[in-house]
Enzyme design. Structure first.
Site, PDB file in Angstrom:
ATOM      1  N   TRP A 288       0.818  -1.218   0.000  1.00 31.35           N
ATOM      2  CA  TRP A 288       0.000   0.000   0.000  1.00 31.35           C
ATOM      3  C   TRP A 288       0.852   1.269   0.000  1.00 31.35           C
ATOM      4  O   TRP A 288       0.334   2.370   0.099  1.00 31.35           O
ATOM      5  CB  TRP A 288      -0.961   0.017   1.200  1.00 31.35           C
ATOM      6  CG  TRP A 288      -0.310  -0.347   2.498  1.00 31.35           C
ATOM      7  CD1 TRP A 288       0.298   0.492   3.370  1.00 31.35           C
ATOM      8  CD2 TRP A 288      -0.219  -1.660   3.064  1.00 31.35           C
ATOM      9  NE1 TRP A 288       0.779  -0.206   4.441  1.00 31.35           N
ATOM     10  CE2 TRP A 288       0.467  -1.537   4.289  1.00 31.35           C
ATOM     11  CE3 TRP A 288      -0.645  -2.938   2.662  1.00 31.35           C
ATOM     12  CZ2 TRP A 288       0.726  -2.642   5.105  1.00 31.35           C
ATOM     13  CZ3 TRP A 288      -0.385  -4.022   3.484  1.00 31.35           C
ATOM     14  CH2 TRP A 288       0.290  -3.865   4.687  1.00 31.35           C
TER      15      TRP A 288
ATOM     16  N   GLU B 176      -5.666   0.756   5.550  1.00 35.72           N
ATOM     17  CA  GLU B 176      -5.838   1.228   6.919  1.00 35.72           C
ATOM     18  C   GLU B 176      -6.936   0.466   7.655  1.00 35.72           C
ATOM     19  O   GLU B 176      -6.817   0.182   8.838  1.00 35.72           O
ATOM     20  CB  GLU B 176      -6.136   2.730   6.941  1.00 35.72           C
ATOM     21  CG  GLU B 176      -4.964   3.603   6.516  1.00 35.72           C
ATOM     22  CD  GLU B 176      -3.730   3.387   7.378  1.00 35.72           C
ATOM     23  OE1 GLU B 176      -3.854   2.883   8.505  1.00 35.72           O
ATOM     24  OE2 GLU B 176      -2.629   3.716   6.904  1.00 35.72           O
TER      25      GLU B 176
ATOM     26  N   GLN C 112      -6.080  -3.124  14.290  1.00 35.58           N
ATOM     27  CA  GLN C 112      -5.894  -4.227  15.237  1.00 35.58           C
ATOM     28  C   GLN C 112      -5.334  -5.478  14.586  1.00 35.58           C
ATOM     29  O   GLN C 112      -5.572  -6.596  15.045  1.00 35.58           O
ATOM     30  CB  GLN C 112      -7.237  -4.566  15.908  1.00 35.58           C
ATOM     31  CG  GLN C 112      -7.797  -3.437  16.734  1.00 35.58           C
ATOM     32  CD  GLN C 112      -6.959  -3.144  17.949  1.00 35.58           C
ATOM     33  OE1 GLN C 112      -7.007  -3.869  18.933  1.00 35.58           O
ATOM     34  NE2 GLN C 112      -6.156  -2.082  17.896  1.00 35.58           N
TER      35      GLN C 112
ATOM     36  N   LEU D 292      -9.672 -12.892   8.388  1.00 42.27           N
ATOM     37  CA  LEU D 292      -8.985 -11.675   8.840  1.00 42.27           C
ATOM     38  C   LEU D 292      -9.564 -11.140  10.147  1.00 42.27           C
ATOM     39  O   LEU D 292      -8.882 -10.436  10.890  1.00 42.27           O
ATOM     40  CB  LEU D 292      -9.059 -10.604   7.748  1.00 42.27           C
ATOM     41  CG  LEU D 292      -8.104  -9.414   7.841  1.00 42.27           C
ATOM     42  CD1 LEU D 292      -6.653  -9.874   7.979  1.00 42.27           C
ATOM     43  CD2 LEU D 292      -8.248  -8.517   6.622  1.00 42.27           C
TER      44      LEU D 292
ATOM     45  N   TYR E  91     -12.792  -9.374  12.706  1.00 48.50           N
ATOM     46  CA  TYR E  91     -13.518  -8.100  12.784  1.00 48.50           C
ATOM     47  C   TYR E  91     -14.257  -7.818  11.473  1.00 48.50           C
ATOM     48  O   TYR E  91     -13.977  -6.839  10.771  1.00 48.50           O
ATOM     49  CB  TYR E  91     -12.571  -6.953  13.120  1.00 48.50           C
ATOM     50  CG  TYR E  91     -12.080  -6.946  14.543  1.00 48.50           C
ATOM     51  CD1 TYR E  91     -12.916  -7.336  15.592  1.00 48.50           C
ATOM     52  CD2 TYR E  91     -10.789  -6.529  14.857  1.00 48.50           C
ATOM     53  CE1 TYR E  91     -12.465  -7.324  16.908  1.00 48.50           C
ATOM     54  CE2 TYR E  91     -10.336  -6.517  16.171  1.00 48.50           C
ATOM     55  CZ  TYR E  91     -11.184  -6.918  17.183  1.00 48.50           C
ATOM     56  OH  TYR E  91     -10.740  -6.898  18.475  1.00 48.50           O
TER      57      TYR E  91
ATOM     58  N   TYR F  28      -8.605   7.657  13.919  1.00 49.71           N
ATOM     59  CA  TYR F  28      -7.330   7.212  13.369  1.00 49.71           C
ATOM     60  C   TYR F  28      -7.377   7.101  11.850  1.00 49.71           C
ATOM     61  O   TYR F  28      -6.515   7.667  11.139  1.00 49.71           O
ATOM     62  CB  TYR F  28      -6.882   5.856  13.953  1.00 49.71           C
ATOM     63  CG  TYR F  28      -5.792   5.291  13.096  1.00 49.71           C
ATOM     64  CD1 TYR F  28      -4.507   5.815  13.150  1.00 49.71           C
ATOM     65  CD2 TYR F  28      -6.062   4.313  12.128  1.00 49.71           C
ATOM     66  CE1 TYR F  28      -3.507   5.386  12.294  1.00 49.71           C
ATOM     67  CE2 TYR F  28      -5.073   3.875  11.269  1.00 49.71           C
ATOM     68  CZ  TYR F  28      -3.805   4.412  11.365  1.00 49.71           C
ATOM     69  OH  TYR F  28      -2.834   3.997  10.505  1.00 49.71           O
TER      70      TYR F  28
ATOM     71  N   ASP G 116      -2.584   5.831  16.417  1.00 49.79           N
ATOM     72  CA  ASP G 116      -2.915   4.427  16.645  1.00 49.79           C
ATOM     73  C   ASP G 116      -2.167   3.946  17.891  1.00 49.79           C
ATOM     74  O   ASP G 116      -1.578   4.748  18.624  1.00 49.79           O
ATOM     75  CB  ASP G 116      -2.537   3.600  15.415  1.00 49.79           C
ATOM     76  CG  ASP G 116      -1.036   3.492  15.282  1.00 49.79           C
ATOM     77  OD1 ASP G 116      -0.328   4.387  15.782  1.00 49.79           O
ATOM     78  OD2 ASP G 116      -0.564   2.513  14.685  1.00 49.79           O
TER      79      ASP G 116
ATOM     80  N   CYS H  28      17.587   3.466  18.715  1.00 48.98           N
ATOM     81  CA  CYS H  28      16.470   4.351  18.382  1.00 48.98           C
ATOM     82  C   CYS H  28      16.985   5.707  17.899  1.00 48.98           C
ATOM     83  O   CYS H  28      17.843   6.317  18.544  1.00 48.98           O
ATOM     84  CB  CYS H  28      15.571   4.548  19.599  1.00 48.98           C
ATOM     85  SG  CYS H  28      14.201   5.690  19.277  1.00 48.98           S
TER      86      CYS H  28
ATOM     87  N   CYS I 227      14.230  11.407  24.102  1.00 47.91           N
ATOM     88  CA  CYS I 227      13.146  10.628  24.719  1.00 47.91           C
ATOM     89  C   CYS I 227      13.219  10.698  26.245  1.00 47.91           C
ATOM     90  O   CYS I 227      14.200  10.266  26.855  1.00 47.91           O
ATOM     91  CB  CYS I 227      13.227   9.171  24.265  1.00 47.91           C
ATOM     92  SG  CYS I 227      11.962   8.113  25.016  1.00 47.91           S
TER      93      CYS I 227
END
Length: 373
Positions: free
Chosen positions: A34, A47, A52, A90, A92, A130, A148, A212, A218
């Site tokens: 995508w 998306e 989830q 998949l 949901y 989101y 998210d 990172c 951070c």
DNA sequence: GATTCGTGGGT
DNA sequence: TACCCAAGAAT
């Protein structure tokens, strides 16, 4: 600006963070299906699938889906059952039905053009805060937050936010913060960079702080508390529901039915089943089929127990192969006439079962049926 | 605001 | 084993 957000950002080196994140993302972004272009429809589908659901799980589904429904119009014109079939496994499943409905809405109401503002796009089924932000920023380059689970985790560590990230209030706080962080003209990569960082580096269990790209700004890393963030309430244990299912077949055809239009696994197909308590499960399913469909069926044999865990409950399904009992003279064809009133049921050839979308729990039963017949 | 909605993977 | 978690939204 939001006052709470302003407080968290007062002493934060925004400019340095933006540069470090974008620099890292441009060199480490994964090549994903995508990400090949900016077609709002493709971004939208990805998306929704990614809600989830992990990237590696989505990839094959996304490819098959795009091959069959390459454009918004193609999806809008499709039958819902075929859309569900492409979503099979998949999870949901309301995502698929909502996406299908929303795409039809866009075709009719917006001339096939995905809305470019949060107000309109948020009216579409299945498009929440989101997904709206993700489409607007990734496809249209707008400075809209897309918060998210990854972003909640990254930001809570970055700014040492101790609020429960499952609270709506916390999500709104983080949205206000991200809104302030998005560099002009870089919304797409910045939002994706935040999520990519959460997926690859700032992971839930043992974040890779040493490598990172933003560890020097951070707060959690500076305080050594990265493993204690984000704060999240514990989940409840799922309850067990005992079901008994009947596989009523003559070896050629089998009885299946479609689940209700709403609720768990809505509109998917299954083998007739019912919850049971106390008594003999075989007797329960036999009596249920008679009372519900007027079918006289008797047990042939018991098949292996099917156990399936959902997010909030556990199914324990006892499975029996059944055959029509002779007293009512039942061939399957005569039984079919009696079934004509039960519109959700259907006799189908075993070889044709793959045409229907089944939840994974009943795919297990279907597989058992195949192996035995 | 709390529940309901799937499934597969990781530790 | 028993958790936890994932590019959340609807009710």
């Amino acid at each position: 600006m939001d006052q709470a957000a302003e407080k968290y950002l007062a002493a934060f080196p925004v400019d340095r963070f933006q540069k470090q994140l974008l620099y890292w993302f441009e060199r480490n972004m994964r090549q994903l299906p995508w990400r090949e272009d900016r077609d709002p429809y493709k971004i939208w589908v990805s998306e929704v699938m990614l809600q989830q659901t992990q990237v590696d799980t989505v990839i094959p589904y996304y490819k098959r889906f795009m091959e069959r429904f390459p454009t918004l119009e193609a999806l809008a014109e499709a039958d819902e059952e075929e859309v569900l079939k492409h979503w099979e496994g998949l999870g949901y499943y309301s995502r698929a039905r909502n996406l299908h409905q929303a795409v039809k809405e866009v075709k009719e109401r917006y001339g096939g053009q995905v809305p470019e503002n949060r107000e309109d796009i948020s009216t579409l089924k299945g498009v929440g805060p989101y997904t709206a932000g993700a489409i607007l920023s990734i496809a249209y380059g707008q400075r809209e937050p897309a918060v998210d689970g990854n972003v909640l985790r990254v930001i809570s560590r970055l700014l040492y936010i101790e609020e429960d990230i499952q609270k709506v209030k916390t999500r709104r706080l983080v949205e206000a913060i991200v809104q302030c962080l998005i560099p002009e003209g870089r919304a797409s990569y910045f939002n994706q960079g935040l999520m990519e960082l959460g997926a690859l580096v700032c992971t839930p269990k043992s974040p890779h702080c040493l490598t990172c790209p933003v560890h020097e700004v951070c707060l959690a890393y500076q305080q050594g508390v990265q493993s204690q963030l984000p704060v999240k309430a514990k989940k409840k244990k799922p309850k067990t529901v005992k079901l008994v299912a009947g596989v009523l077949t003559d070896g050629e055809q089998v009885l299946i039915r479609q689940r209700p239009n709403s609720g768990l696994l809505a509109k998917l197909y299954e083998f007739p089943n019912v919850e049971w308590y106390g008594h003999e499960p075989a007797e329960t399913i036999s009596r249920y089929l008679f009372e519900t469909y007027g079918l006289r069926a008797e047990t042939v044999e018991e098949w292996p127990l099917v156990q399936h865990t959902f997010t909030h409950l556990i199914w324990e399904i006892r499975v029996y192969r059944l055959q029509l009992a002779e007293p009512l003279g039942g061939t399957l064809k005569s039984a079919q006439n009696r079934l004509s009133l039960a519109s959700e049921t259907r006799w189908e050839r075993i070889g044709n079962l793959d045409r229907y979308p089944f939840p994974v729990s009943h795919q297990k039963i279907k597989k058992e049926l195949r192996q035995r017949l």
